[in-house]
Design a protein around this motif. Structure first.
Motif, PDB file in Angstrom:
ATOM      1  N   LYS A  30       0.920  -1.400  -0.165  1.00 55.47           N
ATOM      2  CA  LYS A  30      -0.063  -0.017   0.034  1.00 55.47           C
ATOM      3  C   LYS A  30       0.839   1.293   0.026  1.00 55.47           C
ATOM      4  CE  LYS A  30      -3.550   2.248   2.508  1.00 55.47           C
ATOM      5  NZ  LYS A  30      -4.825   2.139   3.559  1.00 55.47           N
ATOM      6  N   GLU A  31       1.756   1.348   0.726  1.00 55.17           N
ATOM      7  CA  GLU A  31       2.690   2.379   0.874  1.00 55.17           C
ATOM      8  C   GLU A  31       3.430   2.614  -0.374  1.00 55.17           C
ATOM      9  OE1 GLU A  31       5.374   1.416   4.042  1.00 55.17           O
ATOM     10  OE2 GLU A  31       3.769   1.483   5.663  1.00 55.17           O
ATOM     11  N   THR A  32       4.260   1.811  -1.022  1.00 51.17           N
ATOM     12  CA  THR A  32       4.803   1.870  -2.308  1.00 51.17           C
ATOM     13  C   THR A  32       3.943   2.034  -3.565  1.00 51.17           C
ATOM     14  OG1 THR A  32       5.192  -0.464  -2.334  1.00 51.17           O
ATOM     15  CG2 THR A  32       6.832   0.734  -1.116  1.00 51.17           C
ATOM     16  N   GLY A  33       2.592   1.454  -3.416  1.00 53.30           N
ATOM     17  CA  GLY A  33       1.916   1.565  -4.694  1.00 53.30           C
ATOM     18  C   GLY A  33       2.387   0.742  -5.661  1.00 53.30           C
ATOM     19  N   ILE A  34       2.992  -0.454  -5.303  1.00 55.78           N
ATOM     20  CA  ILE A  34       3.380  -1.393  -6.437  1.00 55.78           C
ATOM     21  C   ILE A  34       2.010  -2.063  -7.014  1.00 55.78           C
ATOM     22  CG2 ILE A  34       4.349  -3.774  -6.538  1.00 55.78           C
ATOM     23  CD1 ILE A  34       6.309  -2.946  -4.527  1.00 55.78           C
ATOM     24  N   ARG A  35       2.177  -2.174  -8.189  1.00 60.13           N
ATOM     25  CA  ARG A  35       0.922  -3.056  -9.126  1.00 60.13           C
ATOM     26  C   ARG A  35       0.588  -4.090  -8.384  1.00 60.13           C
ATOM     27  NH1 ARG A  35      -0.443  -5.523 -13.689  1.00 60.13           N
ATOM     28  NH2 ARG A  35       1.606  -6.020 -14.111  1.00 60.13           N
ATOM     29  N   ARG A  36      -0.424  -4.326  -7.774  1.00 60.87           N
ATOM     30  CA  ARG A  36      -0.780  -5.707  -7.086  1.00 60.87           C
ATOM     31  C   ARG A  36      -0.791  -6.933  -8.130  1.00 60.87           C
ATOM     32  NH1 ARG A  36      -1.227  -9.849  -6.129  1.00 60.87           N
ATOM     33  NH2 ARG A  36      -2.714 -11.179  -4.889  1.00 60.87           N
ATOM     34  N   ASP A  37      -1.141  -6.569  -9.333  1.00 57.79           N
ATOM     35  CA  ASP A  37      -1.311  -7.841 -10.300  1.00 57.79           C
ATOM     36  C   ASP A  37      -0.096  -8.033 -10.799  1.00 57.79           C
ATOM     37  OD1 ASP A  37      -4.016  -7.811  -9.942  1.00 57.79           O
ATOM     38  OD2 ASP A  37      -4.377  -6.579 -11.745  1.00 57.79           O
TER      39      ASP A  37
END
Length: 359
Positions: free
Chosen positions: A74-81
């Motif tokens: 959530k903090e880094t905004g990495i693309r979950r998919d």
């Protein structure tokens, strides 16, 4: 090899890195492990190197491991998919509640919902049955998992620490009923624990399960930190310092010899051996520091020759259960040994060496 040299996991199209980041060390609730900030640094290093597969469990550090991962994403905004998130059910986080653990439908549903909340995601890529539950019919477990897959909350299912006969039964039931079937198997496997070569690994290969070994360094023994010279020192750390037999020191000696030849570490060679074994899809590595993770990643650069593998195999040969020893003895006594595709099988039909067709 790189972490980006992905391979499909078992009989599926799911792409995973050759090394999976294990996160049982995330959090200090068990009295050892990495702090929250160090855990996030470990995640960053692994992902920056191109790794895409993260393994955890609801039980790890009382749920904190999952929360650290969820907070980081959530903090880094990495693309979950872009990630393969792997977690497990079975462990009981509520002592005294008999329905808060195991593989029942009730526990699967509540464990999944809690894991989704902690990981801050709406689906799990790879959901593992953490261990065999002798008190729950496997049909109940598989039916619940099928519902989770159908709902979209789980993409694939897998199994860990379960006898080969039960996994085979589960696969046949799933196939017969057109349910989602297990695509992966987690087992302990290392140069010091090879007994799974008798039943579990051949079963996985036959039934299309990718093997993901855990503890490939045998709780740190295969890092070389325990030597003949320091064996009388006071033990520290998570595990009581083991009293190692000479056979283990012999294996470590050979690992050290190969490591010196390749200018790498004993741990890297031990990991490379596991990665080179038949049926292995992705190997779990854990770390309490970024330095430990970096050292483990060195295994990707180690290339073991057939002679190296033979050199390590001969001093780590496991004692396997029946019928493997019997069949091997029969072969060596000249009672079989059919060569097919250039390979001699020790499981060939047993016939006396001088027998001939009579009827």
């Amino acid at each position: 090899m790189e972490l980006t040299h992905y391979r499909t996991f078992g009989k599926s199209g799911l792409r995973v890195s050759p090394l999976t980041l294990g996160t049982m060390t995330f959090g200090e609730e068990w009295g050892w492990g990495a702090s929250t900030e160090e855990s996030k640094s470990i995640l960053k290093l692994y992902l920056d190197k191109g790794g895409n597969t993260i393994d955890t469990a609801n039980l790890y550090t009382k749920g904190h491991s999952e929360k650290i991962i969820g907070d980081y994403l959530k903090e880094t905004g990495i693309r979950r998919d872009s990630l393969v998130l792997s977690t497990k059910f079975y462990g009981n986080l509520y002592p005294g509640d008999p329905n808060a653990g195991g593989t029942s439908r009730k526990n699967i549903i509540q464990s999944l919902e809690q894991s989704l909340r902690r990981l801050q995601t709406d689906y799990i890529d790879l959901y593992w049955m953490h261990a065999f539950d002798e008190f729950t019919p496997i049909e109940e477990t598989l039916s619940a998992l099928q519902d989770m897959v159908t709902s979209g909350k789980v993409r694939y299912i897998a199994v860990s620490d379960t006898p080969a006969w039960k996994v085979a039964q589960a696969q046949m039931i799933s196939q017969f009923r057109s349910w989602a079937s297990f695509i992966g198997l987690q087992i302990e496997y290392s140069l010091l624990e090879r007994t799974s070569e008798g039943e579990l690994i051949p079963m996985a290969q036959e039934l299309g399960l990718g093997v993901m070994p855990w503890s490939p360094l045998k709780q740190g023994i295969l890092t070389g930190k325990y030597t003949r010279e320091n064996q009388n020192d006071q033990s520290t750390g998570r595990y009581t310092k083991p009293d190692l037999p000479e056979s283990t020191h012999t294996i470590i000696d050979r690992l050290r010899e190969i490591a010196n030849q390749q200018n790498t570490t004993i741990a890297a060679v031990a990991l490379a051996w596991v990665m080179a074994q038949p049926g292995i899809s992705s190997t779990l590595i854990g770390a309490r520091t970024t330095n430990q993770l970096q050292q483990n990643l060195e295994a990707l650069s180690v290339s073991l020759t057939p002679d190296d593998l033979t050199y390590l195999n001969e001093v780590s040969e496991p004692v396997l259960n029946f019928p493997i020893p019997f069949m091997r003895a029969a072969y060596h006594n000249g009672m079989g040994g059919t060569t097919i595709n250039g390979k001699t099988s020790v499981l060939s039909p047993i016939l006396p060496q001088n027998s001939q067709e009579v009827y």
